[in-house]
Design a protein around this motif. Structure first.
Motif, PDB file in Angstrom:
ATOM      1  N   ARG A 205     -19.126  -2.560   6.365  1.00  0.00           N
ATOM      2  CA  ARG A 205     -18.667  -2.980   5.037  1.00  0.00           C
ATOM      3  C   ARG A 205     -17.452  -3.878   5.199  1.00  0.00           C
ATOM      4  NH1 ARG A 205     -16.383   1.676   1.050  1.00  0.00           N
ATOM      5  NH2 ARG A 205     -14.661   0.470   0.155  1.00  0.00           N
ATOM      6  N   VAL A 206     -17.300  -4.838   4.290  1.00  0.00           N
ATOM      7  CA  VAL A 206     -16.100  -5.671   4.267  1.00  0.00           C
ATOM      8  C   VAL A 206     -15.622  -5.765   2.822  1.00  0.00           C
ATOM      9  CG1 VAL A 206     -17.372  -7.881   4.068  1.00  0.00           C
ATOM     10  CG2 VAL A 206     -15.070  -7.840   5.082  1.00  0.00           C
ATOM     11  N   ASP A 207     -14.323  -5.531   2.609  1.00  0.00           N
ATOM     12  CA  ASP A 207     -13.716  -5.583   1.274  1.00  0.00           C
ATOM     13  C   ASP A 207     -12.664  -6.684   1.234  1.00  0.00           C
ATOM     14  OD1 ASP A 207     -15.245  -3.378   0.692  1.00  0.00           O
ATOM     15  OD2 ASP A 207     -13.566  -2.050   0.208  1.00  0.00           O
ATOM     16  N   TRP A 208     -12.551  -7.341   0.092  1.00  0.00           N
ATOM     17  CA  TRP A 208     -11.467  -8.300  -0.154  1.00  0.00           C
ATOM     18  C   TRP A 208     -10.572  -7.690  -1.217  1.00  0.00           C
ATOM     19  CZ3 TRP A 208      -8.598 -11.335  -3.381  1.00  0.00           C
ATOM     20  CH2 TRP A 208      -8.006 -12.494  -2.849  1.00  0.00           C
ATOM     21  N   ARG A 209      -9.337  -7.402  -0.839  1.00  0.00           N
ATOM     22  CA  ARG A 209      -8.377  -6.850  -1.799  1.00  0.00           C
ATOM     23  C   ARG A 209      -7.158  -7.750  -1.865  1.00  0.00           C
ATOM     24  NH1 ARG A 209      -4.028  -2.869   0.826  1.00  0.00           N
ATOM     25  NH2 ARG A 209      -2.818  -4.258  -0.524  1.00  0.00           N
ATOM     26  N   PRO A 210      -6.542  -7.840  -3.041  1.00  0.00           N
ATOM     27  CA  PRO A 210      -5.301  -8.613  -3.141  1.00  0.00           C
ATOM     28  C   PRO A 210      -4.151  -7.854  -2.486  1.00  0.00           C
ATOM     29  CG  PRO A 210      -5.822  -7.611  -5.248  1.00  0.00           C
ATOM     30  CD  PRO A 210      -6.963  -7.288  -4.337  1.00  0.00           C
ATOM     31  N   LYS A 211      -3.070  -8.569  -2.223  1.00  0.00           N
ATOM     32  CA  LYS A 211      -1.892  -7.934  -1.621  1.00  0.00           C
ATOM     33  C   LYS A 211      -1.367  -6.830  -2.525  1.00  0.00           C
ATOM     34  CE  LYS A 211       2.710  -9.022   0.193  1.00  0.00           C
ATOM     35  NZ  LYS A 211       3.703 -10.102   0.432  1.00  0.00           N
ATOM     36  N   GLU A 212      -1.353  -7.088  -3.812  1.00  0.00           N
ATOM     37  CA  GLU A 212      -0.933  -6.123  -4.817  1.00  0.00           C
ATOM     38  C   GLU A 212      -2.028  -6.037  -5.863  1.00  0.00           C
ATOM     39  OE1 GLU A 212       2.667  -7.936  -6.091  1.00  0.00           O
ATOM     40  OE2 GLU A 212       3.872  -7.138  -4.430  1.00  0.00           O
ATOM     41  N   TYR A 213      -1.910  -5.090  -6.790  1.00  0.00           N
ATOM     42  CA  TYR A 213      -2.916  -4.993  -7.837  1.00  0.00           C
ATOM     43  C   TYR A 213      -3.113  -6.354  -8.518  1.00  0.00           C
ATOM     44  CZ  TYR A 213      -2.472   0.165  -7.705  1.00  0.00           C
ATOM     45  OH  TYR A 213      -2.460   1.491  -7.341  1.00  0.00           O
ATOM     46  N   TRP A 214      -4.360  -6.605  -8.954  1.00  0.00           N
ATOM     47  CA  TRP A 214      -4.661  -7.831  -9.686  1.00  0.00           C
ATOM     48  C   TRP A 214      -3.792  -7.954 -10.944  1.00  0.00           C
ATOM     49  CZ3 TRP A 214      -7.909 -10.977  -7.221  1.00  0.00           C
ATOM     50  CH2 TRP A 214      -8.945 -10.461  -6.444  1.00  0.00           C
ATOM     51  N   LYS A 215      -3.502  -9.173 -11.324  1.00  0.00           N
ATOM     52  CA  LYS A 215      -2.880  -9.413 -12.615  1.00  0.00           C
ATOM     53  C   LYS A 215      -3.964  -9.414 -13.684  1.00  0.00           C
ATOM     54  CE  LYS A 215       1.065 -12.155 -10.997  1.00  0.00           C
ATOM     55  NZ  LYS A 215       1.751 -13.473 -11.068  1.00  0.00           N
ATOM     56  N   GLY A 390     -10.663   3.036  -0.923  1.00  0.00           N
ATOM     57  CA  GLY A 390      -9.376   3.548  -0.479  1.00  0.00           C
ATOM     58  C   GLY A 390      -8.512   2.558   0.263  1.00  0.00           C
ATOM     59  N   ALA A 391      -8.843   1.263   0.169  1.00  0.00           N
ATOM     60  CA  ALA A 391      -8.076   0.260   0.918  1.00  0.00           C
ATOM     61  C   ALA A 391      -6.611   0.226   0.520  1.00  0.00           C
ATOM     62  CB  ALA A 391      -8.695  -1.123   0.725  1.00  0.00           C
ATOM     63  N   TRP A 392      -6.298   0.693  -0.695  1.00  0.00           N
ATOM     64  CA  TRP A 392      -4.910   0.671  -1.149  1.00  0.00           C
ATOM     65  C   TRP A 392      -4.034   1.662  -0.386  1.00  0.00           C
ATOM     66  CZ3 TRP A 392      -3.776  -3.412  -3.832  1.00  0.00           C
ATOM     67  CH2 TRP A 392      -4.783  -4.028  -4.584  1.00  0.00           C
ATOM     68  N   ASN A 393      -4.636   2.533   0.403  1.00  0.00           N
ATOM     69  CA  ASN A 393      -3.875   3.475   1.221  1.00  0.00           C
ATOM     70  C   ASN A 393      -3.564   2.918   2.611  1.00  0.00           C
ATOM     71  OD1 ASN A 393      -3.932   5.586  -0.803  1.00  0.00           O
ATOM     72  ND2 ASN A 393      -6.120   5.741  -0.336  1.00  0.00           N
ATOM     73  N   VAL A 394      -3.939   1.658   2.832  1.00  0.00           N
ATOM     74  CA  VAL A 394      -3.624   0.943   4.074  1.00  0.00           C
ATOM     75  C   VAL A 394      -2.553  -0.091   3.749  1.00  0.00           C
ATOM     76  CG1 VAL A 394      -4.548  -0.510   5.920  1.00  0.00           C
ATOM     77  CG2 VAL A 394      -5.988   1.272   4.901  1.00  0.00           C
ATOM     78  N   SER A 395      -1.523  -0.181   4.562  1.00  0.00           N
ATOM     79  CA  SER A 395      -0.463  -1.164   4.293  1.00  0.00           C
ATOM     80  C   SER A 395      -1.031  -2.570   4.344  1.00  0.00           C
ATOM     81  CB  SER A 395       0.667  -1.023   5.320  1.00  0.00           C
ATOM     82  OG  SER A 395       0.242  -1.469   6.601  1.00  0.00           O
ATOM     83  N   TRP A 396      -0.387  -3.488   3.634  1.00  0.00           N
ATOM     84  CA  TRP A 396      -0.856  -4.870   3.586  1.00  0.00           C
ATOM     85  C   TRP A 396      -0.893  -5.492   4.982  1.00  0.00           C
ATOM     86  CZ3 TRP A 396      -3.798  -8.085   1.473  1.00  0.00           C
ATOM     87  CH2 TRP A 396      -3.640  -9.463   1.610  1.00  0.00           C
ATOM     88  N   SER A 397       0.126  -5.255   5.787  1.00  0.00           N
ATOM     89  CA  SER A 397       0.152  -5.833   7.128  1.00  0.00           C
ATOM     90  C   SER A 397      -0.992  -5.297   7.981  1.00  0.00           C
ATOM     91  CB  SER A 397       1.498  -5.564   7.816  1.00  0.00           C
ATOM     92  OG  SER A 397       1.747  -4.170   7.891  1.00  0.00           O
ATOM     93  N   ASP A 398      -1.276  -4.004   7.873  1.00  0.00           N
ATOM     94  CA  ASP A 398      -2.386  -3.430   8.626  1.00  0.00           C
ATOM     95  C   ASP A 398      -3.730  -3.919   8.096  1.00  0.00           C
ATOM     96  OD1 ASP A 398      -0.678  -2.061  10.247  1.00  0.00           O
ATOM     97  OD2 ASP A 398      -0.914  -0.121   9.230  1.00  0.00           O
ATOM     98  N   TRP A 399      -3.820  -4.057   6.780  1.00  0.00           N
ATOM     99  CA  TRP A 399      -5.079  -4.519   6.188  1.00  0.00           C
ATOM    100  C   TRP A 399      -5.437  -5.916   6.694  1.00  0.00           C
ATOM    101  CZ3 TRP A 399      -9.140  -2.504   4.072  1.00  0.00           C
ATOM    102  CH2 TRP A 399     -10.054  -3.325   3.402  1.00  0.00           C
TER     103      TRP A 399
END
Length: 406
Positions: A205-215, A390-399
């Motif tokens: 699986r591959v997910d694209w998440r923003p650095k912070e929650y979407w506006k 659960g990607a939000w439980n991974v830090s941005w740098s690690d993600w």
């Protein structure tokens, strides 16, 4: 953006000249003539000719792919034996043309995307001298096909924590090639990154998440230009493109405090609900997860059976206002049988339970993609990135390190 786009690349007209065969290269060629009138034109001998019909310069091309079983997954290159190319069209049988670009010297055209498996292509090239040439080839069919499942669905409105998520039917070894074909655009240039993970189902699986929650109000488009991409050993070929577009709704966050046994819904920073709840019984598998879970689906009234989540025969009942938070079976839902513990203690089998009225209110207001931020000591661990979203439980740098493109 699909491969089905007709692209014509032009160079400035050049002095007509007879074009020679490329030594040692298989060439498919015919000589076509064109008429000109009024203005003087140069003949093949370099002398000026008067008005009236004149023979176009001979144009011969070679194509890197040929025959009835050409290799898929390779860009198409068209090369002229001599002189320069003016236009090139490489069209799939029954479809439109591949896009491409001309080399600086004007002699070679290369497609932006690879040739897809099991496809017949027709090539037409025109030289700056007025002549043209055609060719054709068919790629070998795919021995195995890879498919995918996309979330969220097309033209949906989601919460501020919803990632773009792609689950593949077969393993993906060529992750960089696949990720390169996944093009994300947003209405406000949101910073984000792809990250590869193992889905709860065990599939890639591959997910694209923003650095912070979407506006709120952001519009997101994915163009997965995968047709003709090889996913690698045991994975198979992709034989089509995929696309989805979705919009982010109002900014909503659900905060669950397991220590205080409370749930609050905040919209645009303002608390619109604050109700007593009971989480999972601490000290074992019946405890709730902590961390950020994302509302995956509003499933309504469903049958919940403890045996399906490895908890023996503890329960088997119909449950109202069910809101799925993880693949492993954590929900927020109505739990009137547990009313004595609301606001007092965590005494469920892992879910966040509340009264019928409070569950109905939350169900009505919550949106798929809303984050549930769960805190408290009475938890069995943090929601894993593949157990729901659960990607939000991974830090941005690690993600970002999980991207195949660096």
């Amino acid at each position: 953006m699909s491969a089905a786009r007709r692209t014509v690349l032009s160079t400035s007209p050049a002095r007509p000249a007879r074009l020679a065969l490329i030594a040692g290269t298989a060439v498919l060629g015919v000589t076509l003539t064109a008429c000109s009138g009024g203005a003087a034109a140069s003949g093949h001998d370099g002398k000026e000719q008067g008005a009236g019909p004149s023979k176009a310069a001979e144009t011969r091309i070679s194509v890197n792919l040929r025959g009835a079983s050409a290799a898929a997954g390779t860009p198409v290159t068209v090369t002229v034996a001599a002189g320069k190319l003016r236009t090139v069209t490489v069209a799939a049988d029954g479809g439109d043309a591949l896009t491409g670009r001309l080399s600086p010297d004007g002699r070679t055209w290369t497609s932006d995307r690879p040739a897809a498996p099991g496809t017949t292509y027709h090539v037409e090239a025109k030289g700056t001298g007025g002549g043209s040439d055609t060719a054709g080839f068919t790629t070998a069919p795919a021995d195995k096909v890879n498919k995918l499942t996309l979330a969220p669905g097309k033209n949906t409105t989601v919460g501020i924590a919803q990632p773009l998520s792609i689950v593949f039917d077969n393993p993906v070894k060529n992750r960089a090639a696949v990720e390169k074909a996944l093009k994300v655009s947003t209405s406000n240039d949101t910073e984000g990154s792809w990250g590869w993970l193992r889905d709860y189902s065990g599939r890639d699986r591959v997910d694209w998440r923003p650095k912070e929650y979407w506006k709120s109000g952001t519009r997101i488009t994915l163009d997965a230009e995968l047709n003709g991409v090889d996913s690698g050993s045991s994975g198979g070929w992709f034989v089509r493109d995929y696309a989805t577009t979705f919009t982010v709704g109002s900014s909503q966050v659900v905060k669950v405090d397991l220590d205080r046994h409370r749930l609050a819904l905040k919209r645009d920073g303002r608390t619109v609900m604050d109700v007593p709840v009971s989480g999972g019984t601490p000290g074992g598998d019946r405890a709730s997860w902590r961390g950020t879970a994302v509302l995956m689906a509003k499933e309504g009234t469903i049958n919940m059976n403890s045996e399906t989540v490895g908890l023996g025969d503890a329960y088997d009942k119909m449950v109202d206002f069910s809101m799925r938070l993880t693949w492993s079976g954590m929900y927020a839902h109505a739990a009137p049988w547990n009313a004595a513990y609301f606001g007092v203690a965590n005494h469920s089998s892992g879910c966040v339970g509340m009264s019928d009225a409070n569950a109905a209110s939350l169900y009505r207001q919550a949106r798929v993609g809303d984050p549930f931020e769960i805190t408290g000591a009475d938890a069995k661990g943090t929601v894993a990135e593949g157990n729901g979203y659960g990607a939000w439980n991974v830090s941005w740098s690690d993600w970002r390190t999980r991207s195949a493109l660096g």
